[in-house]
Design a protein around this motif. Structure first.
Motif, short mmCIF file in Angstrom:
data_model
loop_
_atom_site.label_atom_id
_atom_site.label_comp_id
_atom_site.label_asym_id
_atom_site.label_seq_id
_atom_site.Cartn_x
_atom_site.Cartn_y
_atom_site.Cartn_z
N GLN A 1 0.83 -1.20 0.00
CA GLN A 1 0.00 0.00 0.00
C GLN A 1 0.87 1.26 0.00
OE1 GLN A 1 -2.54 0.16 3.45
NE2 GLN A 1 -3.69 1.90 2.70
N LYS B 1 1.33 4.11 -2.96
CA LYS B 1 1.09 5.52 -2.68
C LYS B 1 2.29 6.37 -3.08
CE LYS B 1 -0.92 9.12 -0.84
NZ LYS B 1 -1.93 9.82 -1.63
N ASP C 1 2.48 9.27 -6.10
CA ASP C 1 2.70 10.64 -5.67
C ASP C 1 4.20 10.91 -5.62
OD1 ASP C 1 2.80 13.13 -4.49
OD2 ASP C 1 1.32 12.68 -2.95
N ASN D 1 -0.61 7.57 5.10
CA ASN D 1 -0.33 7.94 3.71
C ASN D 1 -0.89 9.32 3.39
OD1 ASN D 1 0.96 5.53 3.25
ND2 ASN D 1 -0.72 4.60 2.14
#
Length: 147
Positions: free
Chosen positions: A23, A27, A31, A84
């Protein structure tokens, strides 16, 4: 059997770790402003290897390996999802907290005098040293974050 239950608990923790690292890597990859996910890849791979080792040992001992991380994995994902959103430093601290928790669980298991040799060996030679290396790696990443 207590041994299988202990190993399945470790397996759930390792499955949770792989889910959580996946995860965070996703992320970070989406980004670019948050930085590189490649720094986390070796830790993710270590956790996948731990999952495989634990599944093999559970099967060899006649048990059935659990297939998901259960409630702990769901909780870890919720915490990490929030981290996150708050940025890379919070995400890394969250991962580090999980690594420290895993290391403590392995250290506690080693205190058990009746721990079977094959489990003791797996913890001492693979699982615990990996957790400790992950903590050091996250320390380094956090140090570069705050510079």
């Amino acid at each position: 059997m207590h041994t299988i239950d202990t190993l399945n608990k470790f397996l759930k923790d390792e499955l949770s770790a792989t889910e959580t690292y996946q995860q965070v890597q996703d992320k970070l990859a989406e980004d670019a402003a948050l930085g590189e996910s490649k720094d986390l890849r070796p830790i993710y791979e270590d956790h996948k290897e731990a999952v495989s080792s634990l599944q093999t040992l559970i099967s060899q001992l006649g048990g059935t390996p659990c297939e998901d991380s259960g409630a702990w994995g769901t909780w870890a994902q919720i915490v990490q999802g929030g981290a996150n959103l708050l940025g890379k430093e919070v995400a890394l601290k969250s991962l580090q907290s999980g690594e420290k928790s895993g290391a403590e669980a392995y250290e506690e298991a080693l205190q058990e005098t009746e721990l079977p040799l094959e489990i003791r060996s797996l913890i001492e030679t693979q699982l615990l040293p990996a957790q400790q290396a992950h903590i050091r790696a996250l320390d380094r990443l956090l140090a570069t974050e705050t510079d």
